[in-house]
Scaffold this active site. Structure first.
Site, mmCIF file in Angstrom:
data_model
loop_
_atom_site.group_PDB
_atom_site.id
_atom_site.type_symbol
_atom_site.label_atom_id
_atom_site.label_comp_id
_atom_site.label_asym_id
_atom_site.label_seq_id
_atom_site.Cartn_x
_atom_site.Cartn_y
_atom_site.Cartn_z
ATOM 1 N N ASP A 267 0.905 -1.201 0.129
ATOM 2 C CA ASP A 267 -0.190 0.261 0.053
ATOM 3 C C ASP A 267 0.872 1.273 -0.141
ATOM 4 O O ASP A 267 1.630 1.492 1.017
ATOM 5 C CB ASP A 267 -1.011 0.044 1.331
ATOM 6 C CG ASP A 267 -2.142 1.091 1.047
ATOM 7 O OD1 ASP A 267 -1.940 1.826 0.181
ATOM 8 O OD2 ASP A 267 -2.756 1.107 2.122
ATOM 9 N N HIS B 11 -0.406 4.114 -0.501
ATOM 10 C CA HIS B 11 -1.215 5.001 0.569
ATOM 11 C C HIS B 11 -1.391 6.280 -0.029
ATOM 12 O O HIS B 11 -1.780 7.193 0.727
ATOM 13 C CB HIS B 11 -0.859 5.046 1.982
ATOM 14 C CG HIS B 11 -1.814 4.900 3.089
ATOM 15 N ND1 HIS B 11 -1.984 6.112 4.002
ATOM 16 C CD2 HIS B 11 -2.667 4.133 3.551
ATOM 17 C CE1 HIS B 11 -3.015 5.721 4.640
ATOM 18 N NE2 HIS B 11 -3.525 4.535 4.356
ATOM 19 N N GLU C 172 -1.056 -0.668 -4.135
ATOM 20 C CA GLU C 172 -2.266 -0.005 -3.813
ATOM 21 C C GLU C 172 -2.121 1.383 -3.881
ATOM 22 O O GLU C 172 -1.038 1.788 -3.223
ATOM 23 C CB GLU C 172 -2.854 -0.564 -2.578
ATOM 24 C CG GLU C 172 -4.104 0.154 -2.117
ATOM 25 C CD GLU C 172 -4.774 -0.510 -0.925
ATOM 26 O OE1 GLU C 172 -5.238 0.291 -0.093
ATOM 27 O OE2 GLU C 172 -4.772 -1.755 -0.570
ATOM 28 N N GLU D 12 -10.336 3.218 -3.029
ATOM 29 C CA GLU D 12 -10.910 3.501 -1.691
ATOM 30 C C GLU D 12 -11.285 5.300 -1.634
ATOM 31 O O GLU D 12 -12.176 5.485 -0.785
ATOM 32 C CB GLU D 12 -9.711 3.254 -0.480
ATOM 33 C CG GLU D 12 -8.763 4.133 -0.459
ATOM 34 C CD GLU D 12 -7.760 3.478 0.658
ATOM 35 O OE1 GLU D 12 -7.549 4.024 1.797
ATOM 36 O OE2 GLU D 12 -7.056 2.603 0.322
ATOM 37 N N HIS E 164 -12.426 -2.501 -0.258
ATOM 38 C CA HIS E 164 -11.488 -2.007 0.765
ATOM 39 C C HIS E 164 -12.494 -1.931 2.045
ATOM 40 O O HIS E 164 -13.638 -1.544 2.197
ATOM 41 C CB HIS E 164 -11.314 -0.610 0.436
ATOM 42 C CG HIS E 164 -10.584 0.440 1.301
ATOM 43 N ND1 HIS E 164 -11.235 1.255 2.170
ATOM 44 C CD2 HIS E 164 -9.389 0.377 1.764
ATOM 45 C CE1 HIS E 164 -10.361 1.792 2.973
ATOM 46 N NE2 HIS E 164 -9.177 1.300 2.705
#
Length: 382
Positions: A183, A185, A209, A235, A285
């Protein structure tokens, strides 16, 4: 049947539950929240409630359109999260009235189980490796971990090497006996994402991700063109219209809509169908609570392209409450070999311990994500 009351409960660790009551005594539960903005979403829920009181809860599609289209200004994380939780609760009511799990109302099962993955935290490679060992003992073989700490817009090779070293040690420790997603982020700028993805390719992560922020989605196809690693995102997209643009542009292999952010079950089922048409897979998610997870599972079991399900058991955010602390029927969420089975009780299939919810809501924390700064004191993406 008419809707008579909507109640919200802010809860630890960073959740919010919603209860919709009806004049016939049937109750539905939902989970509308934006992590760090619970009070704002709560206000939106009660504003939308003005459209719902006195209405027939079985008219889910019509009520969804009213909540979305009745306001001239629409969309975005707050309103779509409020709609999401209400939508979940309406499906819960419908299933209870018809004595059927939600997946049955949506056409029935397309699979018998769905693989779950677990988040693994830790600041050092040894901590991450220890965490994976513990989770493997209870059946997990698929994980997600941070791909990096904060990175500057253009950062040095030491920062890149630190991120790659963690991944290298994990792959060396476990070989191909585990799979893991990384991730980013949204912490990584497009120039640094190009560098970092290239360096990570030899370690064959399952996916990367949010390689860049959703606001920089035009880079998804460009980054995908330079790597064999599947890219995942979603997400921070909140409607089928957000996902439409990403699917048309290409580059994303795994869509990750959040059932508590992107309009709920009604909207995410449409998103899943759109993704299937583009040969894009689905991995909802869900670092949230049990109602959000239940909603995800119902989508997983009716969507052919669903491949993975995130869940928050043991996640480092869960301070003050764990995933199933407010659930009576914990056994229904048991995993076998790292897989969830379909929930079979009517509605969403979650029996909420309302007394415990009320008690814990009295001292709910106002969770905020950390504020990070770079070495020069400019704000860093968390």
């Amino acid at each position: 049947m008419k809707i008579t009351k909507i109640t919200t409960y802010r809860l630890p660790p960073r959740w919010m539950f919603l209860k919709i009551e009806t004049d016939e005594g049937v109750v539905g539960w939902g989970e509308p929240v934006i992590e760090g903005r619970a009070r704002t979403v709560e206000a939106a829920v009660h504003e939308l409630g003005d459209y719902l009181i006195g209405q027939d809860p079985s008219r889910i599609n019509d009520l969804w359109q009213v909540m979305y289209r009745a306001g001239f200004y629409r969309g975005g994380p707050i309103l779509m999260s409020a709609i999401a939780g209400i939508d979940q609760a309406l499906w819960d009511i419908k299933g209870k009235v018809l004595n059927s799990p939600v997946w049955q109302l949506m056409g029935g099962l397309v699979r018998d189980k769905i693989k779950a993955y677990s988040w693994v935290g830790g600041d050092r490679p040894a901590n991450v490796i220890d965490g994976i060992k513990i989770l493997r003992e209870i059946g997990f073989d698929t994980f997600k971990l941070n791909g990096c700490e904060e990175l500057g817009l253009i950062d040095n090779s030491r920062a890149v090497d630190a991120a790659v070293n963690t991944v290298a040690q994990i792959r060396e420790a476990f070989g191909n006996q585990i799979e893991f997603g990384l991730d980013f982020h949204g912490r990584v700028s497009a120039p640094m994402a190009k560098v970092l993805i290239k360096e990570l390719e030899p370690y064959r992560p399952l996916f990367i991700e949010e390689p860049v922020l959703a606001e920089q989605a035009e880079y998804y196809p460009k980054l995908a063109a330079q790597t064999h690693i599947p890219l995942a995102a979603g997400e921070r997209m909140f409607s089928r219209f957000d996902f439409k643009r990403v699917l048309e542009a290409g580059g994303i292999s795994i869509l990750q809509p959040d059932l508590s952010h992107a309009g709920g079950i009604t909207e995410c089922y449409k998103i899943a169908g759109m993704a299937e048409a583009y040969d894009v897979t689905l991995a909802p998610h869900c670092p949230l609570g049990p109602i959000a997870l239940a909603a995800c599972l119902h989508i997983d079991f009716v969507s052919y392209n669903a491949v993975l399900q995130e869940q928050s058991m043991g996640i480092h955010y869960n301070k003050g409450a764990e995933l199933l602390d407010f659930v009576k029927n914990k056994e229904d969420f048991s995993m076998v070999g790292g897989f969830f089975k379909p929930l079979t009780k009517p509605g969403l299939g979650v029996e909420i311990d309302e007394a415990k919810v009320i008690e814990f809501s009295k001292n709910a924390p106002d969770w905020r994500n950390p504020l990070w700064r770079h070495e020069d004191n400019s704000v860093a993406e968390w």
